[in-house]
Write a protein that holds these residues in place. Structure first.
Motif, PDB file in Angstrom:
ATOM      1  N   ALA A  13     -18.054  -2.118  -5.150  1.00 16.80           N
ATOM      2  CA  ALA A  13     -17.320  -1.187  -4.453  1.00 16.80           C
ATOM      3  C   ALA A  13     -16.408  -0.765  -3.784  1.00 16.80           C
ATOM      4  CB  ALA A  13     -18.612   0.059  -4.206  1.00 16.80           C
ATOM      5  N   SER A  14     -16.780  -1.035  -2.657  1.00 15.89           N
ATOM      6  CA  SER A  14     -15.593  -0.352  -1.385  1.00 15.89           C
ATOM      7  C   SER A  14     -14.230  -1.842  -1.110  1.00 15.89           C
ATOM      8  CB  SER A  14     -16.609  -0.590  -0.269  1.00 15.89           C
ATOM      9  OG  SER A  14     -16.961  -1.481   0.030  1.00 15.89           O
ATOM     10  N   GLY A  15     -14.991  -3.181  -1.457  1.00 15.71           N
ATOM     11  CA  GLY A  15     -14.262  -4.061  -0.931  1.00 15.71           C
ATOM     12  C   GLY A  15     -14.317  -5.086   0.222  1.00 15.71           C
ATOM     13  N   CYS A  64     -21.454  -6.202 -11.051  1.00 18.42           N
ATOM     14  CA  CYS A  64     -22.058  -7.016  -9.345  1.00 18.42           C
ATOM     15  C   CYS A  64     -22.162  -5.972  -8.486  1.00 18.42           C
ATOM     16  CB  CYS A  64     -21.713  -8.092  -9.433  1.00 18.42           C
ATOM     17  SG  CYS A  64     -22.537  -9.387  -8.444  1.00 18.42           S
ATOM     18  N   ASP A  65     -23.327  -5.834  -7.819  1.00 15.87           N
ATOM     19  CA  ASP A  65     -22.984  -5.262  -6.828  1.00 15.87           C
ATOM     20  C   ASP A  65     -22.388  -6.058  -5.282  1.00 15.87           C
ATOM     21  OD1 ASP A  65     -24.634  -2.773  -7.119  1.00 15.87           O
ATOM     22  OD2 ASP A  65     -26.187  -4.254  -7.673  1.00 15.87           O
ATOM     23  N   GLU A  66     -21.722  -7.252  -5.145  1.00 14.71           N
ATOM     24  CA  GLU A  66     -21.791  -8.150  -3.830  1.00 14.71           C
ATOM     25  C   GLU A  66     -21.706  -9.329  -4.261  1.00 14.71           C
ATOM     26  OE1 GLU A  66     -24.516  -7.579  -0.703  1.00 14.71           O
ATOM     27  OE2 GLU A  66     -25.160  -5.678  -1.031  1.00 14.71           O
ATOM     28  N   LEU A  67     -20.301  -9.813  -3.764  1.00 17.63           N
ATOM     29  CA  LEU A  67     -19.766 -10.916  -4.030  1.00 17.63           C
ATOM     30  C   LEU A  67     -19.519 -11.785  -2.571  1.00 17.63           C
ATOM     31  CD1 LEU A  67     -16.774  -9.929  -5.675  1.00 17.63           C
ATOM     32  CD2 LEU A  67     -19.288 -10.377  -7.189  1.00 17.63           C
ATOM     33  N   GLN A  68     -19.934 -13.367  -2.897  1.00 14.86           N
ATOM     34  CA  GLN A  68     -19.915 -13.999  -2.317  1.00 14.86           C
ATOM     35  C   GLN A  68     -19.486 -15.722  -2.562  1.00 14.86           C
ATOM     36  OE1 GLN A  68     -23.612 -14.819   0.287  1.00 14.86           O
ATOM     37  NE2 GLN A  68     -22.740 -16.580   0.671  1.00 14.86           N
TER      38      GLN A  68
END
Length: 735
Positions: A482-484, A684-688
């Motif tokens: 959402a925020s980057g 998706c909420d978070e990425l890695q």
């Protein structure tokens, strides 16, 4: 002068020699010097003495004049009252029969002593033919009676010992018959009495001894040595059982040295022999599975080699190691691990032939010795069946587990000529099978020696890596969609080994788990990650959450909760900024117990994530109850989400499931703009992943956090520019 010449008139002593013999003087001399008393007494109520010889004083303690006519004491009164009546009856019976009498009895000596005497006499008649007197002789037999009593006592004691001894006592003929036996021997052999034993056992070699040649050996030793000591044999009990006995015996010989009979003792040593057998069994067999242990295994291999050399056959030594056994044992408990080992042992035994051997080397390692092998194909057929049988699912308390094993094979004579060499080669081949992807087999090749040496060298270096401060922590940022912004990072361990450079975890973590070093290494990275995160916050950087992977072994360690609390306290880090990751497969293996442990960790205030989600089989009912904060989608599903419909469907389903359970969802392995676009579109909420940054040292992570609002972090390292293979391509800390 001739002493035998007749006397002459000139000889002075001639007159004395020729004098008449004085019979009275001669009898008096003899009478007075006899050891005993000559007497004459009347046959009356008190046996009145009319004459006693001088031996009276020594015999009775009284002078003759004190006994004659009962002047001082009557002889009858000297006889002990308890003997008096018996003596009187014996004398009267002899007199009535006109016979001499011979009777033993006791008298009381003048000094108070009781003496045994023997009286012999005969009756005399008067002129009218009536029995009037007794003439006889009385002598002291106290010493003889004492000796007899001692002898009788000895016999009585011997008989008592013989009858009541706990050891069996026997006498047998050399030909094999019992002459004598005591009750204990009868009991040992199961007979009601010694007589029953003697009557039944008339052919000892064949009726008693299990091996008749043992009796033959017994007899041979008796003739040659005259005795046996601790001679052990198996014999038949009366009820048909076989028992063990130990004999100690000697040969009894006559004057010319001929053996008359054997005599000795027998004890039942069955219990001791069974105990010895149990100890021997325990020393040579695994206590859990009952299979031969390492010691007996070497003997089995040696025997197989000897036979193979004689028959021109081959021997295959098959080293079997269960895959992921430590995960089950450490996560579900040793009781489950033990049941699994028992199941595997049964399966292995079912795969081999009667002349083959299955042994437990230790832990989750088994060794099979295949004998009478003719070629490699024969061995492959057995091993292939073994892999198939082991891979069958295992049910334990309504829970199904998948099993597999890695197999290494060495062969005699090609790979070695002794047990140690064959085991060493099979072990090396097994590790090669594990490196090839597990659930497979590998034959030993000479090239594997180098791999063994390298692994041993790596293990030895690993033992000192912690104390030499050779470990490093790399961090891979986790970005909020959402925020980057970077809102977290995963701590990944690297080993900076002198002479070898930076070693990724997949090269040493398995060794650390096998050696137990994973516990101190895991504690170190936990403490270091907390310390570094706290340092960044004190430096004014935006607060982020650091994720630390927990090994199943570390998770089961009793001190885990306290070690996490200590790491937070020492770093002065708010628990909200620490996340602990567990793999899905580990979490679901013992969900109830692991849930309890998770609750204890949650009480500290830390977050919990389920890593590699989608690679295992999750029960949604358990997952709903777990105190989980995040699901991390495994990178294997993210890799092809833009081209594989199955992966696309799986990732969408996981995101939907996570949100339905109120969990944040993290996608790992994000490497391309297409990955990013798909995950953004599906919420998706978070990425890695490498699209944002590869794992970097603490300084590199700090630079990312200091970047302009973290907006350009995805430009720092893309898949095209990533060439550092040492980072391990997002390899997990404990994978």
């Amino acid at each position: 002068m001739n002493r035998w010449a007749p006397p002459t008139a000139d000889d002075p002593a001639a007159a004395d020699i020729a004098a008449p013999l004085d019979i009275t003087r001669l009898l008096t001399t003899i009478t007075d010097n006899l050891v005993g008393m000559i007497y004459r007494c009347r046959i009356d109520a008190i046996w009145t003495m009319e004459y006693v010889s001088e031996g009276c004083h020594k015999l009775t303690g009284y002078r003759p004049d004190e006994l004659v006519f009962n002047t001082r004491v009557s002889y009858d009164q000297m006889t002990l009252p308890e003997d008096r009546e018996r003596v009187g009856r014996a004398i009267h019976a002899a007199l009535d029969a006109g016979e001499a009498f011979d009777v033993e009895y006791r008298i009381r000596h003048a000094d108070g002593r009781v003496c045994w005497v023997l009286e012999r006499g005969v009756g005399l008649r008067n002129a009218h033919g009536q029995l009037a007197w007794i003439e006889g002789f009385i002598q002291d037999i106290s010493e003889r009676m004492a000796a007899n009593e001692a002898l009788h006592e000895a016999v009585r004691r011997y008989r008592s010992l013989f009858e009541h001894a706990t050891e069996g006592i026997f006498q047998t003929t050399p030909e094999g018959r019992y002459i004598n036996a005591n009750p204990a021997l009868a009991r040992i052999y199961g007979h009601d009495s010694p007589d029953a034993l003697i009557a039944h056992l008339h052919d000892i070699p064949r009726q008693l001894y299990v091996l008749p040649e043992r009796r033959a050996e017994f007899v041979r030793l008796m003739h040659e040595q005259g005795a046996v000591r601790n001679f052990e044999s198996q014999v038949y009990h009366c009820d048909g059982r076989i028992i063990w006995i130990s004999e100690n015996a000697r040969a009894v010989k006559d004057a010319d040295g001929s053996v008359q009979f054997f005599e000795g003792t027998v004890i039942d040593v069955t219990e001791r022999k069974q105990h010895d057998a149990e100890l021997e069994y325990q020393a040579s067999h695994d206590s859990l599975t009952g299979l031969p242990n390492r010691s007996l295994l070497r003997d089995r291999i040696e025997q197989a080699i000897v036979k193979a050399r004689r028959d021109s056959h081959h021997v295959a030594v098959v080293f079997v190691d269960l895959d992921h056994f430590k995960l089950i044992n450490d996560s579900l408990g040793h009781h489950v691990g033990d049941r699994l080992l028992l199941e595997v042992a049964d399966r292995l035994v079912a795969c081999v032939r009667g002349h083959d051997s299955v042994a437990r080397q230790g832990g989750d390692e088994f060794v099979i010795v295949l004998t009478e092998q003719h070629d490699e194909n024969e061995t492959i057929a057995i091993v292939s069946r073994l892999l198939e049988v082991i891979s069958q699912p295992w049910m334990d308390e309504d829970q199904e587990y998948g099993l597999s094993c890695s197999v290494g094979i060495s062969c005699y004579p090609n790979d070695g000529s002794d047990p140690d060499a064959l085991l060493r080669c099979a072990d090396a081949a097994m590790y090669q099978a594990k490196a090839s992807g597990r659930s497979t087999y590998h034959f030993y090749t000479p090239e594997l020696n180098q791999a063994i040496s390298e692994r041993l060298e790596l293990e030895n270096s690993l033992r000192h890596a912690l104390e030499r401060d050779e470990f490093r922590v790399y961090y891979q940022p986790r970005v909020e969609v959402a925020s980057g912004r970077i809102i977290g990072a995963e701590a990944l361990i690297r080993w900076d080994c002198p002479g070898k450079g930076l070693i990724p975890p997949d090269s040493f973590i398995s060794i650390a788990e096998e050696t137990g070093l994973i516990i101190p290494i895991g504690q170190w990275i936990l403490a270091e990650a907390c310390r570094q995160n706290s340092a960044w916050q004190r430096a004014g950087l935006p607060p982020i959450s650091i994720s630390v992977n927990l090994s199943p072994i570390q998770f089961r360690h009793a001190g885990l909760v306290s070690s996490v609390a200590d790491a937070l306290a020492q770093a002065e880090l708010d628990p909200a900024y620490l996340e602990l990751e567990l793999t899905e497969s580990f979490v679901m293996q013992d969900a109830e117990r692991i849930n309890v442990a998770m609750q204890a960790l949650k009480k500290l205030g830390v977050d919990i994530a389920v890593d590699d989600f989608g690679t295992g089989y999750s029960s949604l009912s358990y997952l709903k109850r777990f105190p989980v904060d995040r699901l991390k989608i495994d990178k294997s599903f993210v890799r092809d989400i833009d081209s594989d419909p199955d992966d696309t469907a799986i990732v969408r389903a996981i995101i939907t499931l996570g949100h339905a359970l109120g969990l944040r969802v993290v996608a790992e392995g994000v490497e391309t703009p297409a990955h990013l676009e798909f995950l953004q579109r599906h919420g998706c909420d978070e990425l890695q992943g490498y699209y944002f940054s590869r794992p970097v040292p603490a300084a590199g992570m700090e630079a990312l956090l200091r970047g302009p609002a973290n907006a350009s972090c995805h430009c720092l390292a893309t898949l095209d520019t990533h060439t550092d293979s040492a980072c391990g391509c997002e390899a997990q800390v404990f994978e």
